[in-house]
Scaffold this motif. Structure first.
Motif, PDB file in Angstrom:
ATOM      1  N   PRO A   1      61.614  18.492  35.514  1.00 40.09           N
ATOM      2  CA  PRO A   1      61.520  19.947  35.383  1.00 40.09           C
ATOM      3  C   PRO A   1      62.817  20.691  35.696  1.00 40.09           C
ATOM      4  O   PRO A   1      63.147  21.661  35.011  1.00 40.09           O
ATOM      5  N   ALA A   2      63.584  20.278  36.679  1.00 45.28           N
ATOM      6  CA  ALA A   2      64.831  20.979  37.017  1.00 45.28           C
ATOM      7  C   ALA A   2      65.844  20.837  35.885  1.00 45.28           C
ATOM      8  O   ALA A   2      66.470  21.825  35.469  1.00 45.28           O
ATOM      9  N   ALA A   3      66.021  19.635  35.385  1.00 50.11           N
ATOM     10  CA  ALA A   3      66.968  19.401  34.285  1.00 50.11           C
ATOM     11  C   ALA A   3      66.527  20.132  33.023  1.00 50.11           C
ATOM     12  O   ALA A   3      67.357  20.668  32.282  1.00 50.11           O
ATOM     13  N   GLN A   4      65.227  20.183  32.779  1.00 53.72           N
ATOM     14  CA  GLN A   4      64.734  20.897  31.604  1.00 53.72           C
ATOM     15  C   GLN A   4      64.917  22.405  31.769  1.00 53.72           C
ATOM     16  O   GLN A   4      65.248  23.106  30.812  1.00 53.72           O
ATOM     17  N   ALA A   5      64.710  22.921  32.982  1.00 57.74           N
ATOM     18  CA  ALA A   5      64.943  24.353  33.224  1.00 57.74           C
ATOM     19  C   ALA A   5      66.402  24.692  32.960  1.00 57.74           C
ATOM     20  O   ALA A   5      66.710  25.704  32.320  1.00 57.74           O
ATOM     21  N   LYS A   6      67.316  23.845  33.427  1.00 57.72           N
ATOM     22  CA  LYS A   6      68.747  24.069  33.206  1.00 57.72           C
ATOM     23  C   LYS A   6      69.065  24.101  31.706  1.00 57.72           C
ATOM     24  O   LYS A   6      69.773  24.991  31.240  1.00 57.72           O
ATOM     25  N   GLN A   7      68.531  23.156  30.959  1.00 57.09           N
ATOM     26  CA  GLN A   7      68.810  23.122  29.518  1.00 57.09           C
ATOM     27  C   GLN A   7      68.213  24.341  28.818  1.00 57.09           C
ATOM     28  O   GLN A   7      68.856  24.937  27.947  1.00 57.09           O
ATOM     29  N   SER A   8      66.995  24.733  29.182  1.00 49.85           N
ATOM     30  CA  SER A   8      66.387  25.927  28.579  1.00 49.85           C
ATOM     31  C   SER A   8      67.224  27.162  28.866  1.00 49.85           C
ATOM     32  O   SER A   8      67.455  27.997  27.984  1.00 49.85           O
ATOM     33  N   LEU A   9      67.704  27.289  30.103  1.00 49.30           N
ATOM     34  CA  LEU A   9      68.517  28.442  30.474  1.00 49.30           C
ATOM     35  C   LEU A   9      69.887  28.403  29.810  1.00 49.30           C
ATOM     36  O   LEU A   9      70.422  29.450  29.423  1.00 49.30           O
ATOM     37  N   ASP A  10      70.460  27.218  29.645  1.00 49.16           N
ATOM     38  CA  ASP A  10      71.713  27.105  28.891  1.00 49.16           C
ATOM     39  C   ASP A  10      71.491  27.571  27.454  1.00 49.16           C
ATOM     40  O   ASP A  10      72.308  28.329  26.906  1.00 49.16           O
ATOM     41  N   ASN A  11      70.393  27.140  26.842  1.00 48.98           N
ATOM     42  CA  ASN A  11      70.087  27.551  25.468  1.00 48.98           C
ATOM     43  C   ASN A  11      69.885  29.062  25.378  1.00 48.98           C
ATOM     44  O   ASN A  11      70.359  29.709  24.433  1.00 48.98           O
ATOM     45  N   LEU A  12      69.214  29.632  26.367  1.00 50.06           N
ATOM     46  CA  LEU A  12      69.016  31.078  26.421  1.00 50.06           C
ATOM     47  C   LEU A  12      70.374  31.779  26.503  1.00 50.06           C
ATOM     48  O   LEU A  12      70.634  32.758  25.792  1.00 50.06           O
ATOM     49  N   LYS A  13      71.240  31.268  27.355  1.00 44.40           N
ATOM     50  CA  LYS A  13      72.595  31.828  27.499  1.00 44.40           C
ATOM     51  C   LYS A  13      73.346  31.790  26.164  1.00 44.40           C
ATOM     52  O   LYS A  13      73.985  32.770  25.782  1.00 44.40           O
ATOM     53  N   TYR A  14      73.253  30.670  25.439  1.00 49.59           N
ATOM     54  CA  TYR A  14      73.937  30.546  24.150  1.00 49.59           C
ATOM     55  C   TYR A  14      73.421  31.578  23.145  1.00 49.59           C
ATOM     56  O   TYR A  14      74.192  32.168  22.387  1.00 49.59           O
ATOM     57  N   VAL A  15      72.127  31.791  23.129  1.00 50.92           N
ATOM     58  CA  VAL A  15      71.531  32.759  22.203  1.00 50.92           C
ATOM     59  C   VAL A  15      71.991  34.167  22.554  1.00 50.92           C
ATOM     60  O   VAL A  15      72.371  34.954  21.674  1.00 50.92           O
ATOM     61  N   LEU A  16      71.976  34.494  23.835  1.00 47.79           N
ATOM     62  CA  LEU A  16      72.427  35.826  24.253  1.00 47.79           C
ATOM     63  C   LEU A  16      73.902  36.040  23.914  1.00 47.79           C
ATOM     64  O   LEU A  16      74.284  37.121  23.456  1.00 47.79           O
ATOM     65  N   GLU A  17      74.720  35.014  24.125  1.00 47.16           N
ATOM     66  CA  GLU A  17      76.145  35.124  23.777  1.00 47.16           C
ATOM     67  C   GLU A  17      76.330  35.350  22.278  1.00 47.16           C
ATOM     68  O   GLU A  17      77.187  36.138  21.872  1.00 47.16           O
ATOM     69  N   ALA A  18      75.516  34.693  21.469  1.00 48.47           N
ATOM     70  CA  ALA A  18      75.595  34.884  20.016  1.00 48.47           C
ATOM     71  C   ALA A  18      75.239  36.313  19.629  1.00 48.47           C
ATOM     72  O   ALA A  18      75.699  36.821  18.600  1.00 48.47           O
ATOM     73  N   ALA A  19      74.449  36.974  20.468  1.00 50.23           N
ATOM     74  CA  ALA A  19      74.063  38.362  20.220  1.00 50.23           C
ATOM     75  C   ALA A  19      75.039  39.354  20.846  1.00 50.23           C
ATOM     76  O   ALA A  19      74.837  40.564  20.755  1.00 50.23           O
ATOM     77  N   GLY A  20      76.087  38.838  21.505  1.00 51.05           N
ATOM     78  CA  GLY A  20      77.053  39.722  22.157  1.00 51.05           C
ATOM     79  C   GLY A  20      76.593  40.210  23.508  1.00 51.05           C
ATOM     80  O   GLY A  20      77.022  41.262  23.978  1.00 51.05           O
ATOM     81  N   SER A  21      75.721  39.455  24.160  1.00 46.55           N
ATOM     82  CA  SER A  21      75.205  39.835  25.469  1.00 46.55           C
ATOM     83  C   SER A  21      75.451  38.688  26.452  1.00 46.55           C
ATOM     84  O   SER A  21      76.201  37.757  26.165  1.00 46.55           O
ATOM     85  N   GLU A  22      74.815  38.768  27.607  1.00 45.50           N
ATOM     86  CA  GLU A  22      74.976  37.744  28.637  1.00 45.50           C
ATOM     87  C   GLU A  22      73.771  37.747  29.566  1.00 45.50           C
ATOM     88  O   GLU A  22      72.936  38.654  29.513  1.00 45.50           O
ATOM     89  N   MET A  23      73.703  36.740  30.415  1.00 45.47           N
ATOM     90  CA  MET A  23      72.561  36.577  31.317  1.00 45.47           C
ATOM     91  C   MET A  23      72.382  37.778  32.251  1.00 45.47           C
ATOM     92  O   MET A  23      71.258  38.155  32.563  1.00 45.47           O
ATOM     93  N   ASN A  24      73.467  38.406  32.680  1.00 43.97           N
ATOM     94  CA  ASN A  24      73.355  39.559  33.573  1.00 43.97           C
ATOM     95  C   ASN A  24      72.755  40.781  32.899  1.00 43.97           C
ATOM     96  O   ASN A  24      72.425  41.751  33.580  1.00 43.97           O
ATOM     97  N   ASN A  25      72.601  40.741  31.581  1.00 43.44           N
ATOM     98  CA  ASN A  25      71.979  41.843  30.850  1.00 43.44           C
ATOM     99  C   ASN A  25      70.493  41.615  30.598  1.00 43.44           C
ATOM    100  O   ASN A  25      69.851  42.430  29.951  1.00 43.44           O
ATOM    101  N   VAL A  26      69.955  40.512  31.103  1.00 38.97           N
ATOM    102  CA  VAL A  26      68.530  40.225  30.936  1.00 38.97           C
ATOM    103  C   VAL A  26      67.721  41.163  31.820  1.00 38.97           C
ATOM    104  O   VAL A  26      67.996  41.303  33.018  1.00 38.97           O
TER     105      VAL A  26
END
Length: 124
Positions: A46-71
């Motif tokens: 679960p910890a490794a999967q959470a990290k990968q999911s959050l990395d993927n979320l970060k990549y999607v936000l970056e593609a939109a011109g945003s970042e994790m601190n804007n969530v």
């Protein structure tokens, strides 16, 4: 007006949906599974999967011109609520105060047998 967001770093969709949709200054992501885009595989636990999911979320936000601190809001789906502490520990390393609002649910099953899936709403 809505705009489709696609990240080359995140895994391809496993259904009829976009990585995210941008509407005005808001970004609505789809649930991000813990699939590594380069290998097509999910890490163990679960910890490794959470990290990968959050990395993927970060990549999607970056593609939109945003970042994790804007969530502003996340929804976390967990196959086993007993994994909450391990997932939450990893989750906490991706956000700074003030933390986004969050809902967390135990679900019977997730696509591809994942242990966690995370979606978010962010501002641009």
């Amino acid at each position: 007006m809505k705009k489709v967001v696609v990240s080359e770093k995140a895994p391809a969709a496993v259904g009829c949906y976009s990585h995210a949709i941008e509407a005005g200054n808001m970004i609505f992501t789809s649930g991000q599974l813990p699939v590594n885009a380069e290998t097509g595989k999910m890490p163990e636990g679960p910890a490794a999967q959470a990290k990968q999911s959050l990395d993927n979320l970060k990549y999607v936000l970056e593609a939109a011109g945003s970042e994790m601190n804007n969530v502003v809001k996340t929804t976390v789906l967990i196959q086993n609520i007993e994994d909450f502490a391990a997932i939450n520990e990893v989750y906490g390393t991706y956000f700074e105060e003030p933390f986004p609002a969050r809902s967390c649910f135990e679900v019977a099953n997730l696509p591809l047998g994942a242990l966690v899936e995370i979606e978010a709403v962010a501002v641009k």
